[in-house]
Design an enzyme around this catalytic site. Structure first.
Site, short mmCIF file in Angstrom:
data_model
loop_
_atom_site.label_atom_id
_atom_site.label_comp_id
_atom_site.label_asym_id
_atom_site.label_seq_id
_atom_site.Cartn_x
_atom_site.Cartn_y
_atom_site.Cartn_z
N ASN A 78 31.75 29.13 -8.67
CA ASN A 78 30.65 29.50 -9.51
C ASN A 78 30.75 29.24 -10.90
O ASN A 78 30.36 29.95 -11.71
CB ASN A 78 30.64 31.16 -9.19
CG ASN A 78 30.02 31.41 -7.87
OD1 ASN A 78 29.68 30.23 -6.77
ND2 ASN A 78 29.50 32.65 -7.69
N ARG B 116 32.09 31.35 4.84
CA ARG B 116 31.28 32.71 5.33
C ARG B 116 30.85 32.38 6.76
O ARG B 116 30.52 31.37 6.85
CB ARG B 116 30.51 33.04 4.44
CG ARG B 116 31.24 33.69 3.01
CD ARG B 116 30.16 34.14 2.00
NE ARG B 116 29.64 32.86 1.36
CZ ARG B 116 29.04 32.99 0.14
NH1 ARG B 116 28.82 34.09 -0.55
NH2 ARG B 116 28.25 31.81 -0.34
N THR C 149 3.15 -3.50 5.88
CA THR C 149 4.39 -3.47 6.99
C THR C 149 5.32 -4.70 6.96
O THR C 149 6.36 -4.56 7.20
CB THR C 149 3.52 -3.43 8.22
OG1 THR C 149 2.75 -2.14 8.46
CG2 THR C 149 4.54 -3.17 9.56
N GLN D 41 5.10 2.87 9.18
CA GLN D 41 5.70 1.74 9.52
C GLN D 41 6.93 1.25 8.43
O GLN D 41 6.69 1.32 7.24
CB GLN D 41 4.61 0.30 9.28
CG GLN D 41 3.43 0.71 10.26
CD GLN D 41 2.22 1.55 9.66
OE1 GLN D 41 2.29 2.24 8.76
NE2 GLN D 41 0.83 1.05 9.97
N TRP E 152 -1.31 -4.23 21.49
CA TRP E 152 -1.67 -4.66 20.27
C TRP E 152 -3.01 -5.73 20.20
O TRP E 152 -3.73 -5.54 19.30
CB TRP E 152 -0.45 -5.18 19.40
CG TRP E 152 -0.75 -5.30 18.01
CD1 TRP E 152 -1.77 -4.73 17.28
CD2 TRP E 152 -0.09 -6.19 17.07
NE1 TRP E 152 -1.74 -5.08 15.84
CE2 TRP E 152 -0.56 -5.90 15.57
CE3 TRP E 152 1.37 -6.69 17.29
CZ2 TRP E 152 0.14 -6.68 14.50
CZ3 TRP E 152 1.81 -7.42 16.03
CH2 TRP E 152 1.12 -7.21 14.84
#
Length: 676
Positions: A94, A227, A456, A485, A589
């Site tokens: 700390n 912990r 893209t 993309q 596509w």
């Protein structure tokens, strides 16, 4: 006049009280961070310095979480004097010891009190004494039983120590106090050991360097538990300061460069986009935290991530992992920093850091090497032991349209670069040292490129335009994440073969194109989310694993009308990430798309209907989607869409390697030319 003096007196007292009150309202850390200057010569600063001297133990260090600026009673001062020999709770956690040394240095520059210097140097001796032989530091020294003995990166403890040592060994002006030369030599040795420890504790995930845990076992150097809610994990927080420290080293070694490159690639891979942490604060205290969807949110990183797959997790004090912040109780949810944005500073500084690297260790040729030793057999190695440290430099050094094959051997390492095999770089082979450890990575994506509707096609990590290309034992990845993309590999060339390669990405991972091009993927692993194998080329995938990362579409072919074969998957295995249950084999596509799966194992994540028409009803007549003799829970031929095909044995016979891939100009099977 009396009244005026009285008013002035009250005013000065009020100003003094307000100054002290303002200081008391601050944290000790913020006081130590005050800009150097006249304030450190003030009575107020001197009073605080007396407290700092009182809190220091004889061993040289300080306890943590002390508000040093708080005034002490005479009884408290006596108690601190009695505690001087006590070594319990002396720490660097700390910010303890580090912050006090910074404060004393700022004091000494304004007020050269020898007590400040003596205390500072005692703190330095404490740091040197506390270091393990392996270069790490425990949270407490002398050692305190429990997890406190682990090497502690938590809350930047070890990084703070090394930053102190770095300023001293480099003899900068940051600290006003400098030890003698003998101590400086010790500091140099301690710093080097500390950096070596950092390099050795960087976690390898499937052979690839990633980041660090908040604490590592002091013997095995493996990630360790602290912990109950701080389990072994990869840290998005502590790792950031570690990398910034490594980036601050002048003339870094190849190991340091590789560590930084690897960590940056990991930060890019695991960043969380589209989420925002909202906090409800009452009376200065956080009473609720929620994670909300926000597409405009800046990236976040989880503080704890799984060692195997980087999945963020959270814990209550019972130590049981949860995978949503909402699942843990209010006390830990609101009382702990589960997310961070600290890696943004690493990513912000990364490109400038690369530009400042020494020439022989940057992405340039080795010093004194204008041409490779053998222009037909080159070596790329990040450590400078080859002809080049950059794959692109090796490609650029290759002859145009060479009379014989150019072989580029790439040593293990993380090559953070965009690679382009130009049209004139024909007959090139890139051979990696090992499939999972020779990695080409980049993180371009559609919105980052921002060049309009065709962005893209600029995102590729690797772009192949040279014919007769061969790659083996290479991982090619786009680490942009789920941001739209983002191509890992684009192939716009003829007679291309990839063998035993990993192609990693999300949407649009693998783009395969080129008018009349024939391409061959053999024994490869390909993963992605949406349309992650797409394009117009004729491509044979043989014995490949095709891995869905989301409920979406594997392929999106755009086969031209007059081409006999599109994408053909033979003897492949279709797998999916956990939770993926509704994926499609493909969608068109373009309307003449052709995709066929032959004798492949189809996982249960594939939807019974198998194929999707992308809302193009005409494709029921123009596209060709088929399967033959497949296996697996996802192979349900009777439930497939009625416009797809289950091939007969006679029909399947035409799907031979020779028919699909054709021959070269000499009538020979071109895929046999490569050294496999």
């Amino acid at each position: 006049m009396k009244n005026f003096c009285k008013i002035l007196s009250v005013l000065f007292l009020s100003m003094a009280w307000n100054s002290s009150a303002q200081l008391l309202n601050k944290s000790w850390g913020s006081v130590t961070e005050k800009e150097e200057g006249a304030w450190f010569a003030s009575d107020e600063a001197k009073a605080i310095a007396e407290n700092v001297l009182l809190y220091q133990r004889n061993i040289g260090g300080w306890p943590k979480n002390i508000q040093m600026q708080k005034p002490l009673t005479e009884a408290e001062k006596k108690e601190l004097l009695d505690l001087k020999p006590d070594t319990h709770d002396v720490t660097t956690d700390n910010g303890a010891t580090y912050q006090e040394m910074v404060f004393l240095s700022k004091m000494y520059r304004q007020v050269p009190d020898e007590r400040y210097k003596k205390a500072f140097l005692a703190g330095l001796d404490y740091i040197l004494e506390a270091q393990y032989d392996n270069g790490g530091w425990p949270q407490f020294y002398p050692l305190k039983k429990g997890y406190y003995t682990h090497i502690t990166y938590n809350d930047d403890s070890m990084v703070n120590i090394l930053n102190v040592l770095k300023e001293i060994k480099d003899k900068t002006d940051y600290f006003s106090i400098q030890p003698n030369e003998k101590t400086i030599e010790k500091v140099k040795a301690a710093f080097d050991k500390g950096i070596d420890c950092i390099l050795k504790t960087q976690y390898k995930q499937n052979g690839v360097l990633t980041s660090w845990c908040a604490q590592h076992d002091e013997n095995t150097l493996e990630p360790a538990k602290a912990r109950a809610y701080e389990l072994p994990s990869l840290s998005g927080k502590e790792s950031a300061k570690i990398v910034l420290l490594l980036m601050s080293i002048e003339n870094p070694s190849s190991d340091v460069i590789n560590a930084v490159n690897s960590a940056v690639a990991w930060f890019e891979k695991v960043k969380i986009t589209g989420l925002r942490e909202d906090r409800t604060v009452e009376n200065g205290k956080i009473v609720d935290k929620k994670i909300v969807v926000d597409v405009t949110a800046k990236p976040l990183w989880a503080r704890f991530m799984e060692l195997e797959d980087n999945k963020p997790f959270f814990c209550d004090r019972d130590g049981v992992k949860k995978y949503s912040l909402a699942e843990i109780g209010a006390e830990r949810r609101n009382g702990y920093a589960w997310y961070t944005n600290e890696p943004k500073e690493v990513l912000k500084s990364y490109d400038e850091w690369k530009k400042k690297l020494p020439t022989e260790l940057s992405s340039k040729k080795k010093v004194g090497t204008k041409t490779p030793r053998d222009e037909y057999n080159m070596v790329v190695a990040l450590d400078g032991s080859g002809d080049f440290t950059s794959i692109q430099d090796a490609i650029n050094a290759a002859k145009a349209f060479p009379p014989q094959r150019v072989i580029i051997n790439v040593k293990n390492g993380l090559y953070h670069e965009k690679v382009k095999i130009h049209e004139w770089n024909s007959h090139i082979s890139i051979i990696g040292e090992s499939r999972d450890k020779t990695i080409i990575t980049y993180d371009d994506y559609f919105d980052k490129i921002n060049l309009g509707r065709n962005s893209t096609f600029y995102t590729s990590t690797v772009l192949v335009e040279g014919d007769d290309f061969y790659a083996e034992n290479i991982t090619i990845q786009n680490t942009a994440g789920k941001v739209g993309q983002a191509i890992a590999l684009s192939v716009n060339a003829n007679r291309v073969l990839l063998s035993r390669c990993n192609i990693l990405g999300n949407q649009d991972t693998l783009y395969l194109t080129g008018n009349g091009s024939k391409q061959y993927f053999k024994d490869c692993y390909i993963e992605g989310t949406t349309d992650f194998i797409f394009g117009q080329a004729t491509v044979l995938f043989e014995r490949c694993e095709i891995h869905n990362l989301s409920n979406s579409y594997i392929s999106a072919a755009s086969t031209p009308d007059n081409v006999a074969f599109g994408f053909v998957f033979k003897n492949c295995r279709l797998t999916a990430a956990q939770g993926v249950k509704e994926a499609y084999l493909g969608r068109p596509w373009r309307i003449h798309a052709k995709t066929v799966f032959i004798e492949s194992e189809i996982g249960k994540h594939i939807k019974p209907e198998g194929w999707n028409d992308w809302d193009k009803a005409e494709t029921h007549q123009t596209a060709y989607y088929g399967e033959y003799n497949c296996t697996g829970e996802g192979f349900q031929p009777k439930l497939r869409v009625n416009w797809s095909h289950q091939l007969k044995k006679k029909e399947a016979k035409k799907y031979t390697i020779k028919n699909i891939l054709g021959t070269n100009s000499k009538g020979k099977q071109w895929y046999e030319q490569f050294n496999q």
